[in-house]
Design a protein around this motif. Structure first.
Motif, PDB file in Angstrom:
ATOM      1  N   THR A 161       0.839  -1.197   0.000  1.00 59.24           N
ATOM      2  CA  THR A 161       0.000   0.000   0.000  1.00 59.24           C
ATOM      3  C   THR A 161       0.872   1.243   0.000  1.00 59.24           C
ATOM      4  O   THR A 161       2.103   1.168   0.000  1.00 59.24           O
ATOM      5  CB  THR A 161      -0.932   0.009   1.237  1.00 59.24           C
ATOM      6  OG1 THR A 161      -1.860   1.088   1.133  1.00 59.24           O
ATOM      7  CG2 THR A 161      -0.133   0.158   2.521  1.00 59.24           C
ATOM      8  N   GLU A 162       0.230   2.391  -0.010  1.00 60.52           N
ATOM      9  CA  GLU A 162       0.901   3.687   0.147  1.00 60.52           C
ATOM     10  C   GLU A 162       0.266   4.385   1.350  1.00 60.52           C
ATOM     11  O   GLU A 162      -0.963   4.488   1.433  1.00 60.52           O
ATOM     12  CB  GLU A 162       0.716   4.552  -1.103  1.00 60.52           C
ATOM     13  CG  GLU A 162       1.342   3.973  -2.360  1.00 60.52           C
ATOM     14  CD  GLU A 162       2.704   4.567  -2.647  1.00 60.52           C
ATOM     15  OE1 GLU A 162       3.085   5.513  -1.947  1.00 60.52           O
ATOM     16  OE2 GLU A 162       3.378   4.074  -3.574  1.00 60.52           O
ATOM     17  N   ILE A 163       1.085   4.853   2.278  1.00 59.07           N
ATOM     18  CA  ILE A 163       0.571   5.513   3.476  1.00 59.07           C
ATOM     19  C   ILE A 163       0.780   7.021   3.353  1.00 59.07           C
ATOM     20  O   ILE A 163       1.905   7.480   3.147  1.00 59.07           O
ATOM     21  CB  ILE A 163       1.276   4.989   4.738  1.00 59.07           C
ATOM     22  CG1 ILE A 163       0.931   3.513   4.958  1.00 59.07           C
ATOM     23  CG2 ILE A 163       0.890   5.815   5.961  1.00 59.07           C
ATOM     24  CD1 ILE A 163       1.589   2.896   6.166  1.00 59.07           C
ATOM     25  N   PRO A 164      -0.294   7.805   3.460  1.00 56.46           N
ATOM     26  CA  PRO A 164      -0.150   9.264   3.369  1.00 56.46           C
ATOM     27  C   PRO A 164       0.492   9.846   4.622  1.00 56.46           C
ATOM     28  O   PRO A 164       0.300   9.357   5.732  1.00 56.46           O
ATOM     29  CB  PRO A 164      -1.588   9.752   3.197  1.00 56.46           C
ATOM     30  CG  PRO A 164      -2.430   8.678   3.803  1.00 56.46           C
ATOM     31  CD  PRO A 164      -1.695   7.390   3.586  1.00 56.46           C
ATOM     32  N   LEU A 165       1.254  10.918   4.434  1.00 61.22           N
ATOM     33  CA  LEU A 165       1.941  11.609   5.519  1.00 61.22           C
ATOM     34  C   LEU A 165       1.372  13.016   5.676  1.00 61.22           C
ATOM     35  O   LEU A 165       0.677  13.532   4.797  1.00 61.22           O
ATOM     36  CB  LEU A 165       3.442  11.692   5.235  1.00 61.22           C
ATOM     37  CG  LEU A 165       4.176  10.377   4.961  1.00 61.22           C
ATOM     38  CD1 LEU A 165       5.614  10.655   4.565  1.00 61.22           C
ATOM     39  CD2 LEU A 165       4.123   9.469   6.166  1.00 61.22           C
TER      40      LEU A 165
END
Length: 296
Positions: A161-165
């Motif tokens: 996945t991609e985790i938003p910051l």
């Protein structure tokens, strides 16, 4: 010479690599006297001294230097043999060693591993919080969770996945210093960033922000310590959005700041694909990490 013990060769390599009985004992999780006995027994079998003992540590003799590459080749073959054997293990019981960054290990994995233990009580879990990239071929770990794609050969890596910051501050800091609304506003605030590590500076410069090390008035290379300082109201820091959502009193600032997302890679050695135990844990972690991303 036919009774040569593999453990003694492994001990020899550990001392050669670390240059110290103390450091080698720590890396092998042995006592220093036991490790010293292993070296002495190996030297007796070979009829040669392998190390010069001194105040500065253990220095290889000419014989030791001549043998270290051969010993390393033996270790590599043993590692591959063990990987092949582990890959054909049909049991759902046994040990699985997982490594991940300190942030993931401390804030994300505990709840996931608790659920894993409930689902698979016969699996024993070893968690290694470490930001360094583990050597999966040498079985430093069975599974690695990383935020960069591993480059080692013979690995299977799946992008989960991609985790938003985001940029965040505690309400107490905002009450004291005000709430920044733009990138330029950050110049007048206490921003928490890396000390010697330059990844954040590189990323900011790529976004057109001419930041230098002095941009961060509070610096640490430990991301857990940095996040705890944000929570304590010390300054403005950067974190995964789900961590901020779960932290009381944390407020997002400069929401338009174009921060890239953080990729999550799940990695294991390809020879472990057929291990039911490793496969089960990898599948479990995949679903858990996807579920985490879905709720952000």
């Amino acid at each position: 010479m036919s009774d040569l013990d593999w453990n003694q060769i492994n001990t020899f390599l550990a001392v050669a690599d670390t240059g110290s009985l103390v450091a080698a004992a720590r890396s092998l999780r042995m006592t220093q006297p036991a490790l010293g006995r292993q070296i002495s027994m190996l030297e007796e079998k070979l009829g040669s001294s392998l190390f010069i003992r001194g105040r500065s540590g253990m220095k290889l003799t000419e014989t030791g230097l001549a043998l270290v590459d051969e010993a390393r080749a033996v270790k590599n073959e043993v590692d591959r043999f063990l990987l092949k054997a582990a890959g054909h293990d049909e049991r759902i019981s046994g040990t699985v060693r997982i490594t991940a960054s300190r942030v993931v290990s401390i804030y994300i994995l505990p709840a996931m591993l608790a659920r894993l233990k409930q689902a698979e009580p016969a699996i024993e879990i070893e968690l290694v919080p470490d930001n360094a990239v583990a050597n999966l071929i040498a079985r430093d770990a069975d599974i690695a969770i990383r935020m960069v794609r591993p480059l080692q050969n013979d690995l299977i890596a799946t992008k989960i996945t991609e985790i938003p910051l985001g940029a965040y501050a505690h309400q107490s800091y905002i009450a004291r210093r005000g709430r920044p609304e733009t990138i330029d506003d950050l110049k007048h605030h206490d921003v928490i960033g890396y000390d010697r590590e330059d990844r954040m500076l590189v990323a900011m410069r790529e976004l057109g922000i001419p930041a230098e090390r002095s941009f961060f008035s509070i610096r640490t290379d430990d991301e857990v310590a940095a996040w705890e300082m944000v929570k304590a109201g010390a300054g403005i820091g950067f974190a995964q959005q789900h961590l901020a959502a779960d932290a009381p009193g944390i407020v997002r600032v400069v929401p338009d700041l174009p921060i890239p997302t953080l990729p999550v890679w799940l990695t294991a050695h390809q020879d472990l694909r057929t291990s039911r135990r490793i496969r089960r844990v990898m599948d479990f972690l995949t679903e858990e990490l996807k579920a985490l991303a879905a709720r952000i």
